[in-house]
Design an enzyme around this catalytic site. Structure first.
Site, PDB file in Angstrom:
ATOM      1  N   GLU A 113       0.843  -1.188   0.000  1.00 58.61           N
ATOM      2  CA  GLU A 113       0.000   0.000   0.000  1.00 58.61           C
ATOM      3  C   GLU A 113       0.873   1.232   0.000  1.00 58.61           C
ATOM      4  O   GLU A 113       2.100   1.144   0.168  1.00 58.61           O
ATOM      5  CB  GLU A 113      -0.929   0.004   1.217  1.00 58.61           C
ATOM      6  CG  GLU A 113      -0.205   0.022   2.549  1.00 58.61           C
ATOM      7  CD  GLU A 113      -1.136  -0.190   3.730  1.00 58.61           C
ATOM      8  OE1 GLU A 113      -2.302  -0.558   3.529  1.00 58.61           O
ATOM      9  OE2 GLU A 113      -0.681   0.009   4.870  1.00 58.61           O
ATOM     10  N   HIS A 165      -3.911   2.667   7.879  1.00 57.86           N
ATOM     11  CA  HIS A 165      -2.726   2.236   8.604  1.00 57.86           C
ATOM     12  C   HIS A 165      -1.839   3.434   8.914  1.00 57.86           C
ATOM     13  O   HIS A 165      -1.725   4.353   8.110  1.00 57.86           O
ATOM     14  CB  HIS A 165      -1.920   1.225   7.783  1.00 57.86           C
ATOM     15  CG  HIS A 165      -2.565  -0.111   7.722  1.00 57.86           C
ATOM     16  ND1 HIS A 165      -2.257  -1.029   6.742  1.00 57.86           N
ATOM     17  CD2 HIS A 165      -3.498  -0.704   8.485  1.00 57.86           C
ATOM     18  CE1 HIS A 165      -2.971  -2.129   6.923  1.00 57.86           C
ATOM     19  NE2 HIS A 165      -3.730  -1.946   7.977  1.00 57.86           N
TER      20      HIS A 165
END
Length: 295
Positions: A213, A251
């Site tokens: 990511e 995150h």
């Protein structure tokens, strides 16, 4: 075979008597994992019944290991107490500590990561803020659903929990040797590269799917490792192509700084290393099917 977690693994649960620990211990047992006990100093000497399986509660990780031969600990411990719990596991020299807890202060993660290094890295840490790992048909350490896939020839390493589940489900007919959710915090114990190295050495893993990511440079570093050291085919997906600049993606580590850490930059680096990169999870699964058909 599998990496890090096998049918011979003996698992203890730090925080087994809490609500999350109880729930997921029951799920791990139901999936066939050899859970041998839990750790809670305040409830040491008691037993907890899980649908007819009575598991002992120990005062410490060291005691649990001495009594059961445990070599894996799964941690369901509140963030404020996670550092102390991981350090306890490291000091006991358990082979694998799977830190599920979300919201662990980065300073604490740095501290227990450094402590593991100072102790000779005898304890592999996975996480924090991760779903754990599963070797389908063998063992499940964490919160990955046990019934979404079967055993097979694909190895998976992922920063994202939900994308881990999606790829496992979409490729369930092919199956997985081991799926590892490494977590998306800025500081984690086990990296993409650690898993890639292990999958490369595992004779029953024939292809690898890697999920990354935006943010940081972990995927770029993984690309360099793949180019130089991985002979097995790798397919990847990078989450965050549509993320606005400067925004996190759930995150703590998924934040772009200037031009660094972009999804496009990671895609370019991976493709330069010979990795096929999907634009969506479903396309990534399709690419993996094509790879497996060509093996």
């Amino acid at each position: 075979m599998a990496i890090f977690l096998t049918e011979n693994s003996k698992v203890i649960v730090q925080g087994m008597t809490g609500s999350e620990g109880m729930k997921h211990t029951r799920r791990m047992l139901a999936s066939g994992t050899n859970v041998v006990g839990g750790v809670n100093p305040r409830k040491a000497g008691t037993k907890v019944d899980f649908d007819g399986v009575a598991l002992p509660v120990f005062a410490s990780v060291a005691e649990a290991m001495a009594e059961t031969g445990a070599d894996v600990s799964v941690l369901f411990v509140p963030p404020a107490f996670t550092k102390a719990a991981v350090i306890e596991a490291i000091d006991a020299e358990i082979g694998l500590a799977v830190v599920i807890t979300e919201g662990v202060p980065v300073h604490d993660s740095v501290s227990f990561w450094a402590h593991a290094g100072a102790k000779g890295n005898k304890t592999r840490i996975i996480g924090p803020n991760c779903p754990g790992l599963q070797s389908p048909g063998k063992a499940n350490a964490g919160i990955i659903p046990a019934d979404i896939t079967g055993s097979g020839k694909i190895g998976l390493v992922s920063k994202s929990g939900t994308l881990t589940y999606q790829l496992m489900y979409e490729l369930r007919d092919i199956g997985f040797s081991t799926a590892v959710g490494i977590g998306g915090d800025p500081v984690i114990g086990t990296t993409h590269i650690d898993c890639l190295k292990a999958f490369e050495a595992d004779p029953e893993t024939e292809a690898i799917v890697m999920i990354g990511e935006i943010g940081g440079d972990a995927e770029e570093r993984a690309a360099e490792f793949i180019k130089d050291h991985v002979t097995k085919p790798v397919v990847a997906y990078i989450a965050g192509f549509t993320a606005p600049p400067g925004k996190t993606m759930g995150h703590a580590g998924a934040i772009i700084s200037g031009s660094a850490g972009t999804a496009e930059g990671k895609k370019v680096a991976l493709e330069a290393a010979g990795v096929r990169v999907g634009k969506t999870p479903s396309e990534t699964a399709k690419l993996m099917r094509e790879v497996v058909e060509g093996l």
